[in-house]
Design an enzyme around this catalytic site. Structure first.
Site, PDB file in Angstrom:
ATOM      1  N   GLU A 292       0.843  -1.142   0.013  1.00  0.00           N
ATOM      2  CA  GLU A 292       0.038  -0.041  -0.065  1.00  0.00           C
ATOM      3  C   GLU A 292       0.886   1.105   0.018  1.00  0.00           C
ATOM      4  O   GLU A 292       0.648   2.210   0.709  1.00  0.00           O
ATOM      5  CB  GLU A 292      -0.912  -0.148   1.257  1.00  0.00           C
ATOM      6  CG  GLU A 292      -1.898  -1.077   1.151  1.00  0.00           C
ATOM      7  CD  GLU A 292      -3.112  -1.249   2.245  1.00  0.00           C
ATOM      8  OE1 GLU A 292      -2.557  -0.573   3.519  1.00  0.00           O
ATOM      9  OE2 GLU A 292      -4.155  -1.766   1.836  1.00  0.00           O
ATOM     10  N   ASP A 366      -8.624  -9.122   3.821  1.00  0.00           N
ATOM     11  CA  ASP A 366      -8.296  -7.999   5.037  1.00  0.00           C
ATOM     12  C   ASP A 366      -9.419  -7.968   6.115  1.00  0.00           C
ATOM     13  O   ASP A 366     -10.247  -7.213   6.032  1.00  0.00           O
ATOM     14  CB  ASP A 366      -8.444  -6.622   4.202  1.00  0.00           C
ATOM     15  CG  ASP A 366      -7.641  -5.624   5.029  1.00  0.00           C
ATOM     16  OD1 ASP A 366      -7.281  -6.052   6.184  1.00  0.00           O
ATOM     17  OD2 ASP A 366      -7.449  -4.200   4.405  1.00  0.00           O
ATOM     18  N   GLU A 394     -12.370  -2.266  12.437  1.00  0.00           N
ATOM     19  CA  GLU A 394     -12.148  -1.556  11.005  1.00  0.00           C
ATOM     20  C   GLU A 394     -13.615  -1.975  10.238  1.00  0.00           C
ATOM     21  O   GLU A 394     -14.058  -1.018   9.601  1.00  0.00           O
ATOM     22  CB  GLU A 394     -11.203  -1.720  10.439  1.00  0.00           C
ATOM     23  CG  GLU A 394     -10.966  -0.854   8.954  1.00  0.00           C
ATOM     24  CD  GLU A 394      -9.650  -1.007   8.611  1.00  0.00           C
ATOM     25  OE1 GLU A 394      -8.893  -1.660   9.001  1.00  0.00           O
ATOM     26  OE2 GLU A 394      -9.398  -0.375   7.360  1.00  0.00           O
TER      27      GLU A 394
HETATM   28  C1  BDP Z   1      -6.264  -2.002   5.934  1.00  0.00           C
HETATM   29  C2  BDP Z   1      -6.285  -0.586   6.648  1.00  0.00           C
HETATM   30  C3  BDP Z   1      -5.218   0.370   6.575  1.00  0.00           C
HETATM   31  C4  BDP Z   1      -3.928  -0.496   7.176  1.00  0.00           C
HETATM   32  C5  BDP Z   1      -3.756  -1.827   6.376  1.00  0.00           C
HETATM   33  C6  BDP Z   1      -2.600  -2.708   6.723  1.00  0.00           C
HETATM   34  O1  BDP Z   1      -7.456  -0.173   6.096  1.00  0.00           O
HETATM   35  O2  BDP Z   1      -5.536   1.363   7.351  1.00  0.00           O
HETATM   36  O3  BDP Z   1      -3.138   0.398   6.969  1.00  0.00           O
HETATM   37  O4  BDP Z   1      -4.812  -2.437   6.331  1.00  0.00           O
HETATM   38  O5  BDP Z   1      -3.189  -3.637   7.571  1.00  0.00           O
HETATM   39  O6  BDP Z   1      -6.979  -2.781   6.101  1.00  0.00           O
HETATM   40  O7  BDP Z   1      -1.658  -2.417   6.442  1.00  0.00           O
END
Ligand code: BDP
Length: 701
Positions: A292, A366, A394
């Site tokens: 990401e 996720d 989340e």
């Molecule tokens: C996602 C979240 C994000 C996190 C990412 C992670 O939306 O904020 O940074 O996972 O785990 O689900 O790195």
């Protein structure tokens, strides 16, 4: 006024599961009082002193009388507490050998008296907390023989806390860490936090967000981290930090962060040595790399192994570890997102250094309300794998919805990978027993913040508690955990404990039903990840769109991950893959995770897929209605402030469960063109209305 504030505070939930209220059952109380009159507590150390004070507090409060701690001899004390060595030295006799593991404890009877013993001071603290739990949950104590030890070495919380005090995906206020006042100012909350964690056996905390800021590795911040480490140490808790891969450039003045460059390696070595000079028991680093948008070794044409091993080498002389995350997926990879982490990491099995632990989220997408277990868990036997659960909600209604997550954790831990045939449970992969790893770890993304009750929703405390209990023993069942938490936090009355245990256990399936039934996943709206957004299809990265996951069209719905589709199923061991592949064997609750099926497909109960979808959404709504009804009956057992708080939250949860049902079913109806099933309540608003709802200021982004 004082009375008003103190009532509000005492009912705020600040005391967590550690408010030791006097035992309210007269016969149990008198039994305890008869058995516990005095304590002989041997030894002095920071940790032992905390254990002594905790036991004093626990006994005095629970028994409602002052217990004598002045005994100097085990013969005239009802409870003796001492490490095993001290016990033998003091009593001058060889005791029956009890094989107590590191960090473990033994609570038993010796000549009719209670003994709490351990190898190490921290084991005594754990033993004391567990003895107190017995009394809090009103268990008999006449014939004790409890030999207990954690099954996982590193039991860690991951705080996604930023240096500016915000928390990524945090729904309970701001970060607990007051960076600006550290290192000189030690907030009482740090101590209370450490105590709560020790009470459930958590022994590590990553202080900072995985989307890391290199600044925390600068000398002035390391002083602050050291102050926190000093505060947590007596409770057996080590600190860890997230390491931003590009830190050598950002704070080190180098032109590269290439892990194969000698000057980069030297930079990390010097940095790590300087951390250990101030924090001799520093735990190590948690790293999110090439994920990401975060920097990583691939920016220099190197691999995850190159990056992780470079850090591991510098940490090794200090016994530090690297927790290297496997949460990777790329917009440049056109294959199913669910396959990408496995494809990237499994070929590296056996190449990581021994102090690298690869940290894997429970499922391949996720933290969804339900995912099948991550296929990496059955496929990297030569690598220590840590589980990463998300405690903060989340994708599960933030801190507004009541969802008991240990039920979800249990489902994943009990899943069978078949890596070495039947019985190769994910729990055995994690605790290292399946492949004989030297080190084992588990991480939970924390739901803790500055809210007075720590977690926002009073019942979200149960998720912190339950995570800790499962980190200690991943084979515990979620019902036992629910019951222990309810008894410790609210009441031991059977008319409270039974219906509320059922409610907690059912709450997980309720959220699956009203958000993502039958294996649907990733249906939330953009950025905030709160309400439904099944229609979202225009985000630049395809795998960020819900339409990528449910693939609803005029013919049907679901992600085909069979051989004809993305073949993600092939990443599981044969028996698991066969089960997921075959329509008559795949668990119905994962149906649309693995299969794209026509709207009129017939399910095992004879209903069509379309009708069943609507019925599941409705069921989720009805389950929340039922939760509300049960909670209404609980007012005699719960203080009025908490009772009202939870009632209001359940009202919101119901409203939002209906929102999810209506928005999703209206959207899917556009594709199916079928009437809603009779059992489903008609939507309250139009699809247009639901699509128009925006939440630009939802917390946690
Ligand atoms: C996602 C979240 C994000 C996190 C990412 C992670 O939306 O904020 O940074 O996972 O785990 O689900 O790195």
């Amino acid at each position: 006024m004082l009375g008003f504030y103190s009532t509000a505070f005492s009912q705020s939930g600040y005391g967590l599961w550690l408010d030791y209220e006097k035992v309210n059952d007269a016969s149990i109380l008198s039994d305890y009082q008869n058995q516990i009159r005095s304590v002989y507590f041997l030894g002095e150390s920071e940790t032992l002193n905390l254990a002594r004070e905790e036991l004093k507090l626990g006994l005095n409060s629970l028994l409602g009388s002052s217990i004598d701690f002045s005994s100097t001899n085990s013969n005239n004390a009802s409870i003796t507490v001492a490490t095993f060595d001290q016990l033998e030295r003091k009593t001058q006799r060889k005791l029956k050998k009890i094989d107590i593991a590191k960090d473990g404890y033994y609570i038993g009877h010796d000549s009719g008296k209670i003994v709490i013993t351990a190898k190490e001071d921290i084991g005594i603290l754990y033993g004391v907390f567990n003895f107190i739990r017995l009394l809090q949950t009103q268990q008999p104590i006449d014939n004790l023989a409890i030999l207990d030890a954690p099954k996982i070495d590193l039991r860690i919380l991951n705080h996604w806390d930023n240096l500016d005090g915000t928390i990524e995906r945090g729904y309970a206020g701001k970060s607990l860490w007051k960076w600006q006042k550290l290192p000189k100012y030690i907030d009482q909350r740090y101590i209370d936090y450490a105590r709560a964690n020790a009470s459930i056996g958590i022994n590590g905390t990553v202080l900072t967000n995985v989307n890391a800021n290199a600044w925390v590795l600068t000398p002035s911040y390391i002083d602050k981290v050291a102050a926190l480490a000093d505060a947590f140490r007596p409770y057996g808790i080590k600190v860890y930090l997230t390491a931003r891969f590009s830190a050598p450039i950002e704070i080190g003045g180098l032109s590269t962060a290439d892990p194969l460059e000698a000057k980069v390696q030297q930079w990390w070595k010097t940095k790590i040595d300087s951390i250990y000079a101030k924090i001799p028991d520093f735990g190590g680093f948690l790293v999110k790399a090439n994920s990401e948008g975060q920097p990583g070794p691939q920016n220099y044409g190197r691999t995850h192994v190159d990056g992780a091993n470079m850090m591991a080498e510098a940490l090794e002389p200090h016994n530090g570890v690297v927790l290297w995350r496997a949460f990777v997926y790329s917009e440049h990879d056109a294959t199913d997102r669910a396959k990408q982490a496995y494809s990237e990491f499994v070929p590296m099995d056996g190449k990581f250094k021994e102090n690298v632990i690869v940290q894997v989220k429970n499922g391949a997408i996720d933290f969804q309300p339900r995912e099948p277990f991550h296929p990496i868990f059955g496929a990297m036997p030569k690598t220590a794998l840590a589980m990463e659960f998300q405690i903060t909600q989340e994708y599960l209604g933030f801190s507004t919805h009541l969802v008991f997550l240990p039920k979800l954790y249990e489902e994943v831990l009990q899943a069978d990978t078949y890596q070495q045939g039947k019985g190769s449970l994910v729990a055995k992969v994690i605790d290292g027993s399946l492949d004989n790893h030297k080190i084992s770890a588990i991480s939970g993304v924390s739901n803790i913040g500055s809210d007075l009750n720590w977690t926002g929703h009073p019942f979200a405390q149960a998720n912190w508690y339950g995570y800790g209990r499962l980190a200690w023993d991943p084979y515990l069942d979620s019902e036992t955990i629910a019951e222990q938490w309810l008894r410790s936090t609210y009441s031991n009355d059977k008319d409270f404990v039974k219906p509320m245990t059922d409610l907690l256990i059912e709450s997980r399936e309720a959220v699956v039903n009203y958000m993502t039934p039958l294996g649907l996943h990733h249906m939330m709206d953009t950025d905030h990840h709160y309400g439904p957004g099944p229609w979202v299809s225009e985000l630049p990265r395809p795998e960020w769109n819900p339409t990528y996951y449910h693939k609803a069209d005029s013919k049907g719905i679901g992600f085909d991950r069979t051989k004809q589709g993305s073949d993600a199923i092939a990443q599981y061991a044969d028996p698991v893959a066969k089960k997921f592949e075959q329509l008559d064997q795949v668990p119905e609750n994962l149906l649309l995770w693995f299969h794209h099926l026509p709207w009129d497909y017939t399910l095992s109960d004879g209903k069509t897929l379309w009708n069943s979808l609507g019925i599941h959404y409705q069921k989720g709504v009805d389950q929340v209605r039922e939760m509300k009804k049960v909670w209404e009956q609980m007012s005699p057992y719960v203080d009025p402030i908490s009772h009202k708080e939870v009632s209001m939250l359940l009202d919101i949860q119901l409203h939002e469960a209906i929102w999810w049902k209506d928005a999703c079913m209206l959207y899917f109806q556009k594709h199916s063109k079928l009437p809603f099933p009779k059992a489903m309540e008609k939507p309250k608003h139009s699809l247009k209305h639901y699509k128009s709802l925006k939440h630009p200021y939802a917390p946690g982004i």
